[in-house]
Design a protein around this motif. Structure first.
Motif, short mmCIF file in Angstrom:
data_model
loop_
_atom_site.label_atom_id
_atom_site.label_comp_id
_atom_site.label_asym_id
_atom_site.label_seq_id
_atom_site.Cartn_x
_atom_site.Cartn_y
_atom_site.Cartn_z
N VAL A 299 7.31 -39.47 -5.03
CA VAL A 299 8.54 -39.82 -4.31
C VAL A 299 9.75 -39.20 -4.99
O VAL A 299 10.65 -38.66 -4.32
CB VAL A 299 8.68 -41.36 -4.22
CG1 VAL A 299 10.06 -41.74 -3.67
CG2 VAL A 299 7.59 -41.94 -3.35
N ALA A 300 9.79 -39.26 -6.32
CA ALA A 300 10.91 -38.69 -7.07
C ALA A 300 11.00 -37.18 -6.87
O ALA A 300 12.10 -36.63 -6.74
CB ALA A 300 10.77 -39.01 -8.56
N LEU A 301 9.84 -36.51 -6.82
CA LEU A 301 9.84 -35.07 -6.61
C LEU A 301 10.35 -34.71 -5.22
O LEU A 301 11.17 -33.79 -5.07
CB LEU A 301 8.42 -34.52 -6.82
CG LEU A 301 8.26 -33.01 -6.62
CD1 LEU A 301 9.13 -32.23 -7.59
CD2 LEU A 301 6.80 -32.60 -6.80
N ARG A 302 9.88 -35.44 -4.19
CA ARG A 302 10.35 -35.17 -2.83
C ARG A 302 11.86 -35.41 -2.71
O ARG A 302 12.58 -34.63 -2.08
CB ARG A 302 9.59 -36.05 -1.83
CG ARG A 302 8.18 -35.57 -1.54
CD ARG A 302 7.63 -36.23 -0.28
NE ARG A 302 7.45 -37.67 -0.49
CZ ARG A 302 6.32 -38.21 -0.88
NH1 ARG A 302 5.26 -37.45 -1.14
NH2 ARG A 302 6.21 -39.52 -1.04
N LYS A 303 12.33 -36.50 -3.33
CA LYS A 303 13.75 -36.81 -3.30
C LYS A 303 14.56 -35.75 -4.01
O LYS A 303 15.63 -35.32 -3.53
CB LYS A 303 13.97 -38.18 -3.96
CG LYS A 303 15.42 -38.64 -3.97
CD LYS A 303 15.54 -40.00 -4.65
CE LYS A 303 16.99 -40.44 -4.75
NZ LYS A 303 17.12 -41.74 -5.45
N PHE A 304 14.06 -35.27 -5.15
CA PHE A 304 14.77 -34.25 -5.94
C PHE A 304 14.85 -32.93 -5.15
O PHE A 304 15.90 -32.29 -5.10
CB PHE A 304 14.04 -34.03 -7.26
CG PHE A 304 14.68 -33.01 -8.16
CD1 PHE A 304 15.78 -33.33 -8.92
CD2 PHE A 304 14.17 -31.72 -8.23
CE1 PHE A 304 16.38 -32.39 -9.74
CE2 PHE A 304 14.75 -30.79 -9.06
CZ PHE A 304 15.87 -31.12 -9.81
N LEU A 305 13.72 -32.54 -4.54
CA LEU A 305 13.69 -31.29 -3.77
C LEU A 305 14.58 -31.39 -2.54
O LEU A 305 15.23 -30.41 -2.15
CB LEU A 305 12.26 -30.95 -3.37
CG LEU A 305 11.30 -30.60 -4.53
CD1 LEU A 305 9.89 -30.38 -4.00
CD2 LEU A 305 11.79 -29.36 -5.27
N THR A 306 14.60 -32.55 -1.89
CA THR A 306 15.45 -32.75 -0.70
C THR A 306 16.92 -32.65 -1.07
O THR A 306 17.71 -32.01 -0.37
CB THR A 306 15.16 -34.11 -0.06
OG1 THR A 306 13.78 -34.18 0.29
CG2 THR A 306 16.01 -34.31 1.18
N ASN A 307 17.29 -33.30 -2.18
CA ASN A 307 18.70 -33.27 -2.59
C ASN A 307 19.12 -31.88 -3.06
O ASN A 307 20.29 -31.53 -2.96
CB ASN A 307 18.93 -34.28 -3.72
CG ASN A 307 18.80 -35.71 -3.24
OD1 ASN A 307 18.95 -35.97 -2.05
ND2 ASN A 307 18.52 -36.64 -4.15
#
Length: 307
Positions: A299-307
């Motif tokens: 989840v943290a990776l997806r959030k980081f890539l999205t931001n």
């Protein structure tokens, strides 16, 4: 040391992973990919555990420092090894060799104790969940990590000084792909009984202490999991430890095989293969082991890539 004409060593020659010329380029690309994955994986864990608010817990704090240690351990070894795979003369200066050995010892000892600290963290989380944030407080986390680095640095200084306090004369060919204690002492032209004792006592003491902490922690963890009545609860509790148990088994198994085997069966070529595992492969595998089954990290990776 016997009297005679000796040429003092100012540089060493590393034989590398393989002495076959036809394998140098293929091995270069293989280890380049491994090192690239190591850097990418560990930097990802360091970055995500630093910036994501969900990962500001003791478990991820220790995981971040394990990633720093893995990255440091691999970086001490891999760049020099990659360069040597491309050049004909695999030389390293006396002081460069001493620096590499010291750096390697800092990170390998730090990893031994960081895995023990992480086992203790899991023990408190599963066996004493109500007291978790009190026992593993922010101050306790900083103290455990600081003591780990301080002890590993002190051990590296003592062992390195002992190894390089003996005399080195020709020949100067190290049967390894980096400067390690055993192949270095094999080249000494003076009495090596004291540094060999220091190396063995240090390695065995560190391993025994760390393994004792890990085994005791997981023994109590398993007992606590067996007391959980629901299968879903047992599965959830076990999943929090599975990654760490896998990493511990691979790491300690390799070190025990290398450092505690009988001296009459000791092979430097076997040591090289074992060293590839804990200096190059394990630092690459650890980010995968800790991340692939970790929902928070995904989840943290997806959030980081999205931001």
């Amino acid at each position: 040391m016997a009297n005679g004409n000796f040429t003092r060593v100012t540089e060493f020659i590393l034989t590398g992973v393989s002495e076959r010329p036809d394998l140098q380029i293929p091995l270069f690309f293989v280890f380049l990919v491994i090192y690239g994955l190591t850097v990418t994986g560990n930097l990802s864990i360091i970055t995500l555990s630093s910036v994501d608010s969900r990962l500001q817990t003791p478990m991820y704090f220790f995981l971040r420092h394990l990633a720093i240690i893995n990255l440091g351990n691999s970086t001490v070894i891999a760049p020099k090894m990659l360069v040597n795979l491309l050049v004909k003369k695999h030389t390293t200066s006396f002081y460069e060799c001493a620096t590499q050995l010291g750096g390697f010892l800092v990170f390998i000892v730090a990893e031994i104790f960081m895995l023990a600290v992480m086992a203790f963290d899991r023990y408190v989380a599963i066996c004493n969940p109500l007291r978790y944030m009190v026992v593993v407080s922010q101050q306790a986390c900083f103290l455990l990590v600081s003591l780990t680095y301080l002890y590993s640095f002190s051990t590296a200084v003592v062992v390195s000084c002992c190894v390089f306090s003996v005399s080195y004369c020709s020949p100067n060919v190290i049967n390894h792909f980096y400067c390690d204690t055993v192949p270095l002492l094999a080249l000494s032209c003076s009495d090596t009984s004291f540094p060999e004792t220091v190396v063995f006592v240090s390695a065995s003491t560190n391993l025994i202490f760390s393994i004792t902490v890990v085994v005791a922690s997981y023994f109590n963890i398993i007992l606590s999991i067996l007391r959980i009545r629901s299968s879903e609860g047992r599965k959830r509790a076990f999943s929090t430890c599975a990654s760490h148990m896998t990493a511990v088994s691979v790491f300690y198994g390799t070190l025990l095989f290398m450092y505690l085997q009988p001296r009459n069966n000791h092979s430097l070529d076997t040591d090289k293969m074992a060293s590839v595992f804990y200096t190059l492969l394990i630092p690459m595998l650890n980010p995968m082991i800790y991340s692939l089954r970790n929902k928070d990290m995904k989840v943290a990776l997806r959030k980081f890539l999205t931001n």
